[in-house]
Write a protein that holds these residues in place. Structure first.
Motif, PDB file in Angstrom:
ATOM      1  N   LEU A 165      37.859  75.262 -49.448  1.00  0.00           N
ATOM      2  CA  LEU A 165      36.443  75.551 -49.226  1.00  0.00           C
ATOM      3  C   LEU A 165      35.867  76.350 -50.392  1.00  0.00           C
ATOM      4  CD1 LEU A 165      34.025  75.515 -47.184  1.00  0.00           C
ATOM      5  CD2 LEU A 165      34.895  77.652 -46.285  1.00  0.00           C
ATOM      6  N   VAL A 219      34.492  70.910 -41.520  1.00  0.00           N
ATOM      7  CA  VAL A 219      34.818  70.852 -40.092  1.00  0.00           C
ATOM      8  C   VAL A 219      34.567  69.438 -39.560  1.00  0.00           C
ATOM      9  CG1 VAL A 219      34.296  71.785 -37.801  1.00  0.00           C
ATOM     10  CG2 VAL A 219      34.307  73.302 -39.768  1.00  0.00           C
ATOM     11  N   ASP A 220      33.464  68.838 -39.982  1.00  0.00           N
ATOM     12  CA  ASP A 220      33.146  67.495 -39.499  1.00  0.00           C
ATOM     13  C   ASP A 220      34.151  66.462 -39.990  1.00  0.00           C
ATOM     14  OD1 ASP A 220      31.016  68.495 -38.170  1.00  0.00           O
ATOM     15  OD2 ASP A 220      29.490  67.820 -39.592  1.00  0.00           O
ATOM     16  N   LEU A 250      29.257  80.411 -38.706  1.00  0.00           N
ATOM     17  CA  LEU A 250      28.540  79.572 -39.665  1.00  0.00           C
ATOM     18  C   LEU A 250      27.993  78.304 -39.035  1.00  0.00           C
ATOM     19  CD1 LEU A 250      30.963  79.795 -42.722  1.00  0.00           C
ATOM     20  CD2 LEU A 250      28.814  80.994 -42.412  1.00  0.00           C
ATOM     21  N   TYR A 251      28.871  77.611 -38.297  1.00  0.00           N
ATOM     22  CA  TYR A 251      28.466  76.317 -37.772  1.00  0.00           C
ATOM     23  C   TYR A 251      27.213  76.437 -36.905  1.00  0.00           C
ATOM     24  CZ  TYR A 251      29.412  71.403 -36.966  1.00  0.00           C
ATOM     25  OH  TYR A 251      29.340  70.035 -36.993  1.00  0.00           O
ATOM     26  N   ASN A 298      40.895  72.604 -32.737  1.00  0.00           N
ATOM     27  CA  ASN A 298      40.000  72.427 -33.890  1.00  0.00           C
ATOM     28  C   ASN A 298      39.392  73.762 -34.301  1.00  0.00           C
ATOM     29  OD1 ASN A 298      38.445  71.320 -31.236  1.00  0.00           O
ATOM     30  ND2 ASN A 298      37.097  72.596 -32.483  1.00  0.00           N
ATOM     31  N   CYS A 299      38.742  73.751 -35.455  1.00  0.00           N
ATOM     32  CA  CYS A 299      38.087  74.965 -35.970  1.00  0.00           C
ATOM     33  C   CYS A 299      37.100  75.499 -34.936  1.00  0.00           C
ATOM     34  CB  CYS A 299      37.346  74.623 -37.261  1.00  0.00           C
ATOM     35  SG  CYS A 299      36.304  75.944 -37.876  1.00  0.00           S
ATOM     36  N   PHE A 323      33.013  74.884 -52.908  1.00  0.00           N
ATOM     37  CA  PHE A 323      31.744  75.601 -52.983  1.00  0.00           C
ATOM     38  C   PHE A 323      31.469  76.054 -54.427  1.00  0.00           C
ATOM     39  CE2 PHE A 323      29.609  79.823 -52.748  1.00  0.00           C
ATOM     40  CZ  PHE A 323      28.351  79.357 -52.387  1.00  0.00           C
ATOM     41  N   ILE A 376      23.730  76.071 -38.430  1.00  0.00           N
ATOM     42  CA  ILE A 376      23.275  74.708 -38.701  1.00  0.00           C
ATOM     43  C   ILE A 376      22.994  73.976 -37.387  1.00  0.00           C
ATOM     44  CG2 ILE A 376      23.917  72.500 -39.783  1.00  0.00           C
ATOM     45  CD1 ILE A 376      24.201  74.247 -42.055  1.00  0.00           C
ATOM     46  N   ARG A 394      35.942  72.314 -26.686  1.00  0.00           N
ATOM     47  CA  ARG A 394      37.115  71.429 -26.800  1.00  0.00           C
ATOM     48  C   ARG A 394      38.401  72.267 -26.808  1.00  0.00           C
ATOM     49  NH1 ARG A 394      40.274  69.367 -30.956  1.00  0.00           N
ATOM     50  NH2 ARG A 394      41.316  67.405 -30.433  1.00  0.00           N
ATOM     51  N   VAL A 402      36.290  65.637 -31.651  1.00  0.00           N
ATOM     52  CA  VAL A 402      35.528  66.706 -32.291  1.00  0.00           C
ATOM     53  C   VAL A 402      34.133  66.197 -32.646  1.00  0.00           C
ATOM     54  CG1 VAL A 402      35.458  68.291 -34.245  1.00  0.00           C
ATOM     55  CG2 VAL A 402      37.639  67.708 -33.219  1.00  0.00           C
ATOM     56  N   LYS A 403      34.086  64.948 -33.050  1.00  0.00           N
ATOM     57  CA  LYS A 403      32.808  64.396 -33.507  1.00  0.00           C
ATOM     58  C   LYS A 403      31.876  64.050 -32.354  1.00  0.00           C
ATOM     59  CE  LYS A 403      33.883  62.796 -38.070  1.00  0.00           C
ATOM     60  NZ  LYS A 403      34.457  61.760 -38.903  1.00  0.00           N
ATOM     61  N   PRO A 406      23.094  79.015 -47.554  1.00  0.00           N
ATOM     62  CA  PRO A 406      22.999  77.731 -46.837  1.00  0.00           C
ATOM     63  C   PRO A 406      23.918  76.672 -47.437  1.00  0.00           C
ATOM     64  CG  PRO A 406      20.835  78.626 -47.194  1.00  0.00           C
ATOM     65  CD  PRO A 406      21.780  79.506 -47.953  1.00  0.00           C
ATOM     66  N   GLY A 429      38.049  68.544 -38.937  1.00  0.00           N
ATOM     67  CA  GLY A 429      38.210  69.282 -37.691  1.00  0.00           C
ATOM     68  C   GLY A 429      38.694  70.702 -37.913  1.00  0.00           C
ATOM     69  N   ARG A 430      39.186  70.967 -39.106  1.00  0.00           N
ATOM     70  CA  ARG A 430      39.643  72.320 -39.479  1.00  0.00           C
ATOM     71  C   ARG A 430      39.242  72.580 -40.924  1.00  0.00           C
ATOM     72  NH1 ARG A 430      45.865  72.203 -37.142  1.00  0.00           N
ATOM     73  NH2 ARG A 430      45.277  71.546 -35.044  1.00  0.00           N
ATOM     74  N   ILE A 431      39.423  73.828 -41.358  1.00  0.00           N
ATOM     75  CA  ILE A 431      39.118  74.123 -42.757  1.00  0.00           C
ATOM     76  C   ILE A 431      40.340  74.702 -43.469  1.00  0.00           C
ATOM     77  CG2 ILE A 431      36.663  74.548 -42.346  1.00  0.00           C
ATOM     78  CD1 ILE A 431      37.621  77.625 -42.965  1.00  0.00           C
ATOM     79  N   TYR A 449      30.954  74.278 -45.448  1.00  0.00           N
ATOM     80  CA  TYR A 449      31.834  74.594 -44.324  1.00  0.00           C
ATOM     81  C   TYR A 449      31.714  73.530 -43.232  1.00  0.00           C
ATOM     82  CZ  TYR A 449      33.572  77.388 -40.357  1.00  0.00           C
ATOM     83  OH  TYR A 449      34.233  77.837 -39.251  1.00  0.00           O
ATOM     84  N   VAL A 450      30.473  73.219 -42.880  1.00  0.00           N
ATOM     85  CA  VAL A 450      30.235  72.241 -41.814  1.00  0.00           C
ATOM     86  C   VAL A 450      30.781  70.864 -42.207  1.00  0.00           C
ATOM     87  CG1 VAL A 450      28.406  70.981 -40.591  1.00  0.00           C
ATOM     88  CG2 VAL A 450      28.323  73.473 -40.749  1.00  0.00           C
ATOM     89  N   LEU A 495      26.807  77.243 -48.800  1.00  0.00           N
ATOM     90  CA  LEU A 495      28.148  77.565 -48.324  1.00  0.00           C
ATOM     91  C   LEU A 495      28.334  77.079 -46.889  1.00  0.00           C
ATOM     92  CD1 LEU A 495      30.874  79.058 -48.606  1.00  0.00           C
ATOM     93  CD2 LEU A 495      29.722  81.137 -47.861  1.00  0.00           C
ATOM     94  N   MET A 496      27.312  77.310 -46.073  1.00  0.00           N
ATOM     95  CA  MET A 496      27.417  76.884 -44.681  1.00  0.00           C
ATOM     96  C   MET A 496      27.533  75.370 -44.574  1.00  0.00           C
ATOM     97  SD  MET A 496      25.001  79.319 -42.421  1.00  0.00           S
ATOM     98  CE  MET A 496      23.588  78.745 -43.276  1.00  0.00           C
ATOM     99  N   ARG A 497      26.757  74.668 -45.411  1.00  0.00           N
ATOM    100  CA  ARG A 497      26.811  73.199 -45.354  1.00  0.00           C
ATOM    101  C   ARG A 497      28.183  72.695 -45.791  1.00  0.00           C
ATOM    102  NH1 ARG A 497      20.981  72.985 -46.472  1.00  0.00           N
ATOM    103  NH2 ARG A 497      20.122  72.454 -44.430  1.00  0.00           N
ATOM    104  N   LEU A 533      32.421  72.523 -30.210  1.00  0.00           N
ATOM    105  CA  LEU A 533      33.684  72.805 -30.905  1.00  0.00           C
ATOM    106  C   LEU A 533      34.523  73.791 -30.091  1.00  0.00           C
ATOM    107  CD1 LEU A 533      32.556  73.337 -34.632  1.00  0.00           C
ATOM    108  CD2 LEU A 533      33.889  71.423 -33.750  1.00  0.00           C
ATOM    109  N   CYS A 554      42.079  78.371 -38.077  1.00  0.00           N
ATOM    110  CA  CYS A 554      42.420  77.820 -39.402  1.00  0.00           C
ATOM    111  C   CYS A 554      43.173  78.832 -40.271  1.00  0.00           C
ATOM    112  CB  CYS A 554      41.161  77.372 -40.121  1.00  0.00           C
ATOM    113  SG  CYS A 554      40.189  76.183 -39.174  1.00  0.00           S
ATOM    114  N   ARG A 562      26.365  71.898 -31.230  1.00  0.00           N
ATOM    115  CA  ARG A 562      27.648  71.371 -31.678  1.00  0.00           C
ATOM    116  C   ARG A 562      28.689  72.481 -31.848  1.00  0.00           C
ATOM    117  NH1 ARG A 562      30.242  67.423 -33.305  1.00  0.00           N
ATOM    118  NH2 ARG A 562      31.054  68.179 -35.279  1.00  0.00           N
TER     119      ARG A 562
END
Lengths: 303, 172
Positions: free
Chosen positions: B128, B117-118, A51-52, A45-46, B132, A55, A66, B170-171, B107, B121-123, B113-114, B109-111, A63, A12, A59
């Protein structure tokens, strides 16, 4: 080296709109000048960074996989990476999938290439590793048009290029960047904090603490007389820039010191147009002035 | 208060937690190496002690685990070859799973970020940062002005984001 092919994972930060876009563009330009053709992985993709996986670990691996699968589909056995976080993350994914049989079998069903012979040969390469160990001294030196004579250049590696794995250099005191600096004619100066962590994403959550850490780092660079700092990580780069704007009142550090990506500096010595490298006019003038001064001083001594 | 025992943590953390419990010699090399240990309420060495003693609840409540930036200097120096950075990551994950840390910044910040991405697919780092900051304290954005100007001058500030085309991959 002509004709050498690698797939390229920009990540990214180093892609088109990222803050490290010129780390990306200068790397592509430098490799092109050295005859290396890199092909961007399609629709990557990222990487999930560090970080990911906090959580959701599973997953986070998906990532990474892929991206790896997309690279393998290009039939190229090496992926070139610039960002240390992507480098670590892709390497971790590769290690996990190679050693965790359950995960590997599950993924084989999704991506055929994961079971292919190419997968076992796949290597994730950091650009520093590639330049130092594959391209090498002679090829880099041959391409230099403007020697960076007299320039005291200090490298800041940050943490995750060499840690925790230390694939291509010492985890704590690497010297690859210093070698590259000397190949392009510069004078490497070293800070003992060159692999001290910049705090990474904690800049957003624990700013005070992180600024204190970076203050120590910048002071150590001033102490060894660094005139330019080169970085190899988009996040380190951003954090050092943030710190420079916040710590301008502090004594003992050089608040005007230019901070550029090491690939921008190589590109400058190759005489690649500064617009392509993303080097500002001010920094380019400073580099040129310094080189001219060294050359003039040598002339006086000899004359 | 949730009662967490060592076994649950051991089940979560593959072998990293076990290695730390069995192999740590309490030399403190990790604490001495850590660039941020001086700001921690417990040093990394002490966190290992807490976990070893079964005081999991106490370990998960510390500031320490969220101050670890996973730079792995501890990991490469540890004479017992314990990857303390990974140990901290497992503790972070375990803490989130057990609902300890909902009000902490990291946490959040991480959420954020996630979520990015979800969704894409990129940030995008600038987006961000803004998202945040808006979540925690919009005044933080003012402090970012000098940096934003600098990035703008360097031509690297952009709010565009190229999303992944096949987002379903990605998902899935």
């Amino acid at each position: 080296m002509i004709g050498r092919n690698l797939s390229y994972y920009p990540g990214c930060s180093c892609s088109k709109y990222g803050t490290g876009r010129y780390y990306g563009s200068s790397s592509i330009a430098v490799l092109k000048a050295l005859g290396v053709d890199i092909k961007e992985i399609e629709d990557w993709n990222c990487c999930g960074s560090n970080l990911y996986r906090v959580i959701d670990e599973k997953r986070a691996y998906l990532l990474g996989v892929r991206n790896i699968a997309k690279a393998l589909e290009m039939n190229l056995p090496e992926i070139l990476v610039l960002c240390p976080a992507c480098f670590l993350s892709l390497n971790r994914t590769l290690t996990e999938v190679s050693t965790n049989k359950e995960l590997k079998n599950e993924l084989k069903e999704k991506y055929n290439v994961i079971g292919s012979p190419l997968f076992s040969k796949l290597r994730i390469r950091h650009i520093i590793d590639f330049l130092v160990n594959d391209i090498g001294e002679e090829a880099v030196k041959n391409r230099v048009e403007k020697k960076l004579e007299g320039l005291k250049i200090a490298a800041y590696y940050g943490c995750q290029i060499t840690r925790p794995y230390g694939y291509f250099d010492d985890p704590e005191f690497p010297t690859s960047l210093e070698r590259i600096i000397s190949w392009i004619g510069g004078q490497p100066v070293e800070s003992s904090l060159k692999t001290k962590c910049c705090g990474g994403m904690l800049m957003l959550t624990n700013e005070k603490e992180v600024l204190n850490v970076i203050e120590k780092i910048l002071k150590s660079y001033a102490k060894v007389g660094a005139e330019f700092i080169v970085t190899a990580c988009p996040l380190c780069h951003l954090n050092l820039e943030i710190a420079k704007t916040r710590l301008s009142e502090k004594a003992g550090l050089d608040k005007d010191i230019p901070i550029i990506y090491f690939t921008q500096l190589i590109g400058f010595s190759f005489n690649i147009p500064i617009e392509e490298l993303g080097i500002s006019k001010a920094v380019a003038e400073r580099l040129d002035r310094k080189i001219a001064l060294t050359v003039a001083a040598r002339g006086e001594v000899n004359g | 208060m949730l009662l967490i025992n060592q076994n649950e943590l051991l089940a979560e953390g593959n072998h990293v937690i076990r290695t730390a419990i069995e192999k740590c010699i309490q030399c403190g090399t990790c604490s001495a190496s850590c660039p941020l240990s001086q700001y921690m309420d417990y040093t990394p060495r002490q966190i290992v002690t807490l976990v070893r003693e079964g005081l999991i609840h106490e370990a998960l409540k510390t500031k320490t685990i969220w101050l670890c930036s996973t730079c792995y200097l501890c990991a490469v120096r540890c004479p017992a070859k314990i990857n303390i950075g990974e140990f901290m990551t497992v503790l972070k994950r375990f803490t989130l799973k057990n609902g300890y840390s909902d009000n902490l910044l990291y946490p959040k910040l991480m959420r954020t970020y996630v979520e990015y991405v979800d969704k894409y697919g990129r940030i995008s780092e600038p987006r961000l940062m803004i998202k945040f900051s808006l979540k925690i304290n919009p005044f933080k954005l003012l402090k970012m002005l000098p940096l934003s100007m600098k990035l703008l001058r360097d031509g690297v500030l952009s709010f565009s984001l190229e999303r992944v085309q096949n987002l379903h991959e990605v998902k899935a």
